[in-house]
Design a protein around this motif. Structure first.
Motif, PDB file in Angstrom:
ATOM      1  N   TYR A 159       0.811  -1.245  -0.008  1.00 49.07           N
ATOM      2  CA  TYR A 159      -0.146  -0.093   0.122  1.00 49.07           C
ATOM      3  C   TYR A 159       0.939   1.308  -0.068  1.00 49.07           C
ATOM      4  CZ  TYR A 159      -2.524  -3.930   2.380  1.00 49.07           C
ATOM      5  OH  TYR A 159      -2.966  -5.215   2.548  1.00 49.07           O
ATOM      6  N   THR A 213      -3.642  -1.698   7.187  1.00 48.72           N
ATOM      7  CA  THR A 213      -3.733  -3.250   7.071  1.00 48.72           C
ATOM      8  C   THR A 213      -4.831  -3.321   5.709  1.00 48.72           C
ATOM      9  OG1 THR A 213      -6.041  -3.158   8.228  1.00 48.72           O
ATOM     10  CG2 THR A 213      -4.092  -3.554   9.784  1.00 48.72           C
ATOM     11  N   TYR A 214      -4.940  -4.335   5.128  1.00 48.93           N
ATOM     12  CA  TYR A 214      -5.691  -4.606   4.153  1.00 48.93           C
ATOM     13  C   TYR A 214      -7.310  -4.196   4.193  1.00 48.93           C
ATOM     14  CZ  TYR A 214      -7.942  -7.263   0.161  1.00 48.93           C
ATOM     15  OH  TYR A 214      -8.544  -7.597  -0.939  1.00 48.93           O
ATOM     16  N   CYS A 264      -8.995  -1.218   1.973  1.00 48.86           N
ATOM     17  CA  CYS A 264     -10.288  -1.822   1.326  1.00 48.86           C
ATOM     18  C   CYS A 264     -11.310  -0.897   1.810  1.00 48.86           C
ATOM     19  CB  CYS A 264     -10.641  -3.009   1.467  1.00 48.86           C
ATOM     20  SG  CYS A 264      -9.603  -4.252   0.740  1.00 48.86           S
ATOM     21  N   GLU A 278      -3.800   0.037  -3.339  1.00 47.93           N
ATOM     22  CA  GLU A 278      -3.205  -1.180  -3.598  1.00 47.93           C
ATOM     23  C   GLU A 278      -2.081  -1.219  -4.450  1.00 47.93           C
ATOM     24  OE1 GLU A 278      -5.566  -4.775  -3.910  1.00 47.93           O
ATOM     25  OE2 GLU A 278      -7.169  -3.929  -2.324  1.00 47.93           O
ATOM     26  N   ALA A 290       2.085  -5.352   2.292  1.00 40.77           N
ATOM     27  CA  ALA A 290       0.930  -6.035   2.607  1.00 40.77           C
ATOM     28  C   ALA A 290       1.216  -7.335   3.170  1.00 40.77           C
ATOM     29  CB  ALA A 290      -0.121  -6.297   1.358  1.00 40.77           C
ATOM     30  N   HIS A 295      -1.249 -11.927   0.958  1.00 39.47           N
ATOM     31  CA  HIS A 295      -1.416 -11.187  -0.092  1.00 39.47           C
ATOM     32  C   HIS A 295      -0.228 -11.238  -1.318  1.00 39.47           C
ATOM     33  CE1 HIS A 295      -5.204  -9.704   1.289  1.00 39.47           C
ATOM     34  NE2 HIS A 295      -4.518  -9.374   2.239  1.00 39.47           N
TER      35      HIS A 295
END
Length: 179
Positions: free
Chosen positions: A36, A46-47, A51, A59, A142, A146
């Motif tokens: 990121y 964090t993912y 998101c 991303e 990430a 991922h």
């Protein structure tokens, strides 16, 4: 033995799983890290946070490449051809600023190269290219799940329907650039 001319490129073309899978097949690419960048929230996101679209991060992948094997210009051309650079904050069904098309340049030469490629390729698109050009910032790796995602999940629906067609296009258009 000749020393390699290793450079760094940071690009965001929607979901990092797609972009990572594409560049894993490109000759001269040494390493790829999904992560990121380009966000406004401090700390390591964090993912789930990225998101949400609230951190401002994209991303992205950060890759190292041997510039004597593949140039930054060639990387940008492959990048532009294997995602849709004309959709703002969207790649297919993935919608939000975290899925924006962006090139995070590491020096003035990369910036000028990216600008030139975008200008050259713009005539091949019906819509305007909206790929963001921004100076590279802190890149956050990430989570482990991922990394190398496509190769570990090729049969997963998203991989089959979204990533595999991008790889087919890569293999057709850039066969001479593949490992």
């Amino acid at each position: 033995m000749k020393q390699k001319n290793i450079q760094i490129a940071t690009i965001a073309g929607g979901c990092f799983w797609c972009t990572e899978a594409v560049f894993q097949e490109v000759k001269g690419v040494e390493t790829i890290v999904s992560g990121y960048t380009g966000g406004t929230v401090p700390g390591t996101p964090t993912y789930r946070e990225v998101c949400s679209g609230l951190t401002g991060h994209a991303e992205a992948i950060q890759l190292t490449f041997d510039a004597d094997v593949i140039s930054f210009r060639e990387i940008v051309i492959i990048f532009m051809a294997t995602h849709d650079p004309t959709t703002l904050n969207r790649q297919g069904a993935d919608v939000g600023t975290q899925y924006r098309s962006a090139i995070f340049y590491h020096d003035e030469e990369q910036k000028q190269t990216a600008e030139a490629v975008i200008n050259e390729l713009s005539e091949y698109y019906d819509d305007s290219i909206v790929t963001e050009l921004a100076a590279a910032e802190t890149f956050h790796k990430a989570e482990a799940e991922h990394q190398n995602y496509y190769r570990q999940h090729t049969q997963q629906g998203y991989c089959s329907y979204v990533i595999t067609p991008k790889l087919t296009k890569l293999r057709k258009l850039f066969a001479d650039k593949l490992k």
